[in-house]
Design an enzyme around this catalytic site. Structure first.
Site, PDB file in Angstrom:
ATOM      1  N   ASP A 129     -40.385   1.441 -84.227  1.00 50.96           N
ATOM      2  CA  ASP A 129     -39.691   2.653 -84.849  1.00 50.96           C
ATOM      3  C   ASP A 129     -38.663   1.956 -85.909  1.00 50.96           C
ATOM      4  OD1 ASP A 129     -38.877   5.066 -85.359  1.00 50.96           O
ATOM      5  OD2 ASP A 129     -37.491   5.444 -83.805  1.00 50.96           O
ATOM      6  N   GLY A 154     -34.172   9.077 -82.174  1.00 52.60           N
ATOM      7  CA  GLY A 154     -35.361   9.395 -81.542  1.00 52.60           C
ATOM      8  C   GLY A 154     -34.943   9.230 -80.095  1.00 52.60           C
ATOM      9  N   PHE A 155     -33.916   8.434 -79.838  1.00 49.58           N
ATOM     10  CA  PHE A 155     -33.578   8.193 -78.224  1.00 49.58           C
ATOM     11  C   PHE A 155     -32.545   8.969 -77.803  1.00 49.58           C
ATOM     12  CE2 PHE A 155     -36.003   4.616 -79.944  1.00 49.58           C
ATOM     13  CZ  PHE A 155     -37.204   4.881 -79.236  1.00 49.58           C
ATOM     14  N   GLY A 156     -31.575   9.261 -78.468  1.00 43.77           N
ATOM     15  CA  GLY A 156     -30.550  10.128 -78.073  1.00 43.77           C
ATOM     16  C   GLY A 156     -29.166   9.943 -79.124  1.00 43.77           C
ATOM     17  N   SER A 157     -28.102  10.452 -78.593  1.00 37.73           N
ATOM     18  CA  SER A 157     -27.126  10.490 -79.544  1.00 37.73           C
ATOM     19  C   SER A 157     -26.291   9.376 -79.448  1.00 37.73           C
ATOM     20  CB  SER A 157     -26.213  11.746 -79.385  1.00 37.73           C
ATOM     21  OG  SER A 157     -27.196  13.116 -79.818  1.00 37.73           O
ATOM     22  N   VAL A 158     -25.624   8.984 -80.425  1.00 40.28           N
ATOM     23  CA  VAL A 158     -24.401   7.832 -80.244  1.00 40.28           C
ATOM     24  C   VAL A 158     -22.970   8.145 -80.487  1.00 40.28           C
ATOM     25  CG1 VAL A 158     -23.979   5.552 -81.300  1.00 40.28           C
ATOM     26  CG2 VAL A 158     -26.579   6.571 -81.181  1.00 40.28           C
ATOM     27  N   GLY A 167     -23.832   9.331 -84.616  1.00 38.89           N
ATOM     28  CA  GLY A 167     -25.314   9.855 -85.179  1.00 38.89           C
ATOM     29  C   GLY A 167     -26.185  10.132 -83.917  1.00 38.89           C
TER      30      GLY A 167
END
Ligand SMILES: *[C@@H]1O[C@H](CO)[C@@H](O)[C@H](O)[C@H]1NC(C)=O
Ligand SMILES: *[C@@H]1O[C@H](CO)[C@@H](O)[C@H](O)[C@H]1NC(C)=O
Ligand SMILES: *[C@@H]1O[C@H](CO)[C@@H](O)[C@H](O)[C@H]1NC(C)=O
Ligand SMILES: *[C@@H]1O[C@H](CO)[C@@H](O)[C@H](O)[C@H]1NC(C)=O
Ligand SMILES: *[C@@H]1O[C@H](CO)[C@@H](O)[C@H](O)[C@H]1NC(C)=O
Ligand SMILES: *[C@@H]1O[C@H](CO)[C@@H](O)[C@H](O)[C@H]1NC(C)=O
Ligand SMILES: *[C@@H]1O[C@H](CO)[C@@H](O)[C@H](O)[C@H]1NC(C)=O
Length: 798
Positions: free
Chosen positions: A614, A500-504, A497
């Site tokens: 968040d 807001g902070f980056g992809s996983v 996924g």
């Protein structure tokens, strides 16, 4: 007639006596042999400055005889007679003159405190409270036979001497209260130098000196290490040294000001003045200037952090030895291990202890030097000695280990050149996990699991041997190399996924555990600060918070490694039901409670309050049992300045942001409460709260619920997600609705804390009908412009 059967008679009789007696004492400043003091009676100094009587500090159930400022409604106490011997019933206790002494008797008529003067004349002795705050016992010749100024407690008043009587060697010192609710002799004291110099020391527990005034400079009239005195426009200070005594004394420059100097429960000297207009005390200066300079303030295994409140926190896997003391800001008893070390335990021989690194530390005291020429050697030296609790390695052969309690640790701020890394020994928690399900799982399951874990451990150890031993430290946050993570995630091929902070990405560690690897974007922080934040996030452990397994930081490449959650994030279950089963009502309620518990932990139980910033379904992960694991906490701070940009992009699409984000006032934990409330609505409806329709109109679910609640909640189940087919607990649905509305109140003070939410959801607290927030009210008043979130409109849009 037995009086016990008619308690009100007794009460009214007692109060009648007081009614009769009180006028006699009002304004009187003297206790005589014919007039004693009990209950609510007080004596007041002639100029109405000081008052003496029984007082009850804070939430304590005990009473004490004390002297306080008459003007201060907060009853700032300057002197306590029976500080170590409280009484429990002031009505039947008495402060009286007896045989030439002032005596306090308790409800059993037992003397528990007395002045112990040896005056020979016992006739017409009286005790007078003076306008300087001194309680003076005088005999028939009007000479002073005892005075409270000779027995200071924690406050130093003008004209009171602090020093040494050279003949009797009696020392007049100030000793802090134990805590704010207990005037008992505390840990910290201000004392003259016993060696006879003009210095004064602050001591902890009578022995450890942690601050010195420097010697008295008679010419400049200051103590060399207290330049504050020079700027003190309120007081004249003086130091007297003759053949009989040496003492320090001060007076008010303007006799009409009221000020006090005292040793506070936190171990600092504070100088305060009374502001009559504002009716409060104003702090002028305090020494030492920083709380963390107070020696071992946080006790054994506690860390002092000057930049967070509370100042004290326990090391990871430790808890306060006495939570009740801790709650009263009395940290002296420090922290205790939650899980005993395996070292030296023969039944636990298989499991070795690990180390957890603390970055940027001022190291504890009583280090021992050990011959070791590498980090590994240093670690081994500590591992091989069961009494060793920590080690630090500073290059070359500078290896230090600590035996027993760790005292006087301070978390330094980022960039402090004195910052060192301290590795603290910790039990590996493979078996002592707080996860109860493991224990319930039946004997066969347990045995199978033990065998499995041992196998894994074996494999892991084998693998570890092959690898460079630089970083993998069990039970701690692991520093990964980028190359390793590339392998782990098959070169970032399986995306789980984005946020807001980056992809996983999904990955598999050498020990076969599955992890989620998050590639962070737009990190504005420097390397050191990044690592500090990581170590903070790494210390956070709670069943409802995702566990940080490790990180990678190589230049701009910043990655975080988390436990993998097989059930993904909540939004998938709520909004994209195709892939997964529908969450039933019980599960939804459990999820609401789980999120609340996780947030409570972040807000109230962590080292420093962590505001998530968040909260949304995407950041609520679910484990195999649909137990909540909140993710991305602590990242708002990590991303720092850039975060505002992230938020701006979110604003357009999301309805979780509290109004204060837009109004620009300071953000508190209540911003998370707001987002939580908004998310509750989505948990109920199974749809986003706010969706923009093709014709530009906005539908807003909370409004629709509001109309149902206003109508009395008769058909409250009709607001539920269609997919539940009306299967829900009416009371619980109502409760969730009410909580949700309280959470989204416009004013943050009207929103409950997350801790209160947990209590409500668990049925400990009751919840009342919430007012409809004004921002929603506006919508309600303009109903014709709003398309409610109804079933028909939802099917139109999807
Ligand atoms: C009272 O004074 C005597 C002698 O002056 C001393 O021995 C005794 O300990 C004192 N008692 C208290 C309770 O201070
Ligand atoms: C007793 O002494 C105090 C001060 O020491 C003085 O103010 C007061 O007037 C004296 N009282 C009598 C009756 O002498
Ligand atoms: C203070 O010192 C005494 C003995 O000197 C010791 O027993 C006690 O544990 C100490 N208290 C604290 C809080 O360190
Ligand atoms: C010291 O005490 C003696 C005896 O009590 C007294 O005579 C003398 O004046 C005192 N000295 C000072 C400086 O007060
Ligand atoms: C305790 O810590 C303070 C501040 O961090 C420091 O100034 C002081 O020297 C330390 N004391 C000892 C005995 O280590
Ligand atoms: C030793 O370890 C076992 C298993 O881990 C544990 O149950 C036991 O309480 C430990 N004993 C001590 C003295 O710590
Ligand atoms: C651990 O180290 C301390 C201090 O160096 C030493 O006194 C003690 O004997 C050691 N214990 C063991 C079991 O080696």
């Amino acid at each position: 007639m037995k009086i016990e059967n008619y308690p009100w008679i007794k009460i009214s009789f007692v109060s009648l006596c007081f009614l009769l007696l009180t006028p006699l004492y009002h304004g009187a400043d003297t206790i005589t042999s014919s007039h004693s003091l009990s209950g609510d009676q007080t004596i007041v100094s002639a100029g109405h400055i000081f008052e003496l009587g029984f007082f009850q500090p804070g939430s304590s159930s005990n009473y004490y005889i004390g002297i306080w400022y008459k003007q201060d409604p907060g009853q700032a106490v300057v002197w306590v007679a029976n500080r170590d011997d409280p009484i429990s019933d002031k009505q039947y206790s008495e402060l009286k003159i007896l045989n030439g002494n002032l005596v306090l008797t308790n409800e059993f008529k037992t003397p528990i405190w007395f002045t112990n003067s040896t005056s020979t004349t016992t006739k017409s002795t009286e005790a007078v409270i003076q306008d300087d705050g001194n309680l003076v016992l005088r005999d028939e010749h009007n000479s002073t036979i005892w005075q409270s100024f000779d027995h200071p407690t924690h406050t130093w008043l003008p004209s009171m001497k602090l020093g040494i009587d050279k003949k009797t060697r009696k020392v007049q010192r100030l000793t802090a209260w134990k805590n704010k609710d207990d005037p008992a002799t505390g840990l910290f004291s201000l004392e003259p130098d016993p060696d006879g110099t003009s210095q004064y020391y602050l001591l902890r527990n009578e022995t450890e000196e942690y601050w010195s005034s420097g010697t008295w400079d008679a010419e400049q009239q200051i103590f060399t290490l207290i330049p504050e005195i020079r700027q003190d426009f309120m007081h004249n200070y003086g130091y007297v040294d003759n053949e009989n005594e040496s003492y320090f004394i001060y007076s008010e420059k303007d006799p009409s000001t009221i000020s006090r100097i005292f040793v506070d429960v936190c171990g600092q000297i504070k100088v305060e003045a009374w502001l009559a207009d504002a009716q409060k005390w104003n702090l002028f200066w305090m020494l030492p200037r920083k709380q963390c300079e107070v020696y071992a303030y946080c006790g054994a295994f506690g860390i002092c952090n000057q930049n967070s409140l509370p100042f004290c926190n326990c090391l990871r896997d430790f808890e306060p030895t006495s939570q009740s003391d801790w709650n009263l800001n009395d940290y002296s008893r420090g922290c205790a291990r939650k899980n005993p070390l395996n070292c030296g335990n023969h039944t636990a021989r298989e499991v070795r202890d690990g180390f957890y690194p603390y970055l940027n530390m001022r190291l504890p005291e009583h280090a021992q030097s050990v011959a070791a020429a590498s980090l590994e050697g240093c670690q081994l030296a500590c591992l091989n000695n069961c009494s060793c609790t920590a080690y630090a390695y500073d290059g070359g052969d500078r290896c230090s280990i600590w035996i027993g309690d760790l005292l006087n640790m301070t978390q330094l701020s980022d960039g402090d050149v004195n910052g060192k890394t301290l590795y603290v020994k910790q039990a590996t928690s493979k078996f002592s996990s707080s996860n109860k399900r493991m224990i319930v799982g039946g004997a066969v399951g347990v045995i199978a699991m033990v065998i499995m874990v041992l196998c894994l451990l074996f494999i892991w150890k084998q693998k570890r041997k092959k690898r460079t031993a630089t970083k993998t430290v069990e039970g701690a946050v692991i520093a990964f190399r980028y190359k390793d993570l590339q392998n782990t995630t098959k070169n970032f091929s399986e995306k789980l996924g984005g946020g807001g902070f980056g992809s996983v990405f999904k990955g598999t560690l050498p020990d076969f555990s599955i992890v989620a690897v998050k590639k962070l974007e737009s990190i504005s922080q420097g390397e050191k600060q990044f690592r500090t934040e990581i170590s903070t996030i790494g210390t956070i452990q709670h069943v409802n918070l995702i566990r940080l397994r490790g990180f990678c930081s190589e230049g701009a490449r910043k990655l975080l490694v988390y436990d993998y959650m097989p059930n993904g994030s909540l939004d998938n279950h709520l909004f994209h039901e195709k892939d997964s089963e529908v969450l039933n009502w019980e599960t939804r309620y459990k999820i609401a409670v789980g999120i609340a518990k996780g947030l409570t932990y972040l807000h109230e139980k962590c080292r420093s309050c962590i505001i998530h910033c968040d909260i949304k379904p995407e950041n609520i992960l679910l484990d195999a049992e649909f137990c909540v694991k909140i993710t991305d906490f602590g990242l708002a701070k990590l991303v720092g300045r850039e975060f505002s940009r992230v938020l701006t992009t979110m604003r357009g699409t999301r309805g979780y942001l509290a109004p204060e984000w837009i109004s620009g006032v300071a953000i508190t934990a209540k911003a998370d409460v707001y987002s939580y409330g908004m998310m509750l609505f989505e948990l109920l409806s199974g749809h986003r709260n706010m969706e923009q329709l093709e014709d530009g109109k906005v539908k807003f679910f909370p409004n629709w619920v509001a109309t149902k609640i206003i109508k009395g909640g008769e058909d409250i189940l009709s607001i539920l997600d269609d997919k539940l087919k009306g299967n829900g607990n009416r009371e619980e649905v109502m409760k969730i609705c009410q909580v949700a509305y309280w959470c989204i109140q416009d004013g943050e003070n009207h929103r409950p804390s997350m801790g209160q939410v947990v209590q409500i959801l668990e049925g400990v607290l009751d919840v009342s009908m919430p007012p409809i927030p004004r921002s929603l009210q506006v919508f309600l008043d303009n109903q014709e412009h709003i398309l409610y979130f109804t079933k028909s409109s939802s099917s139109q849009s999807s």
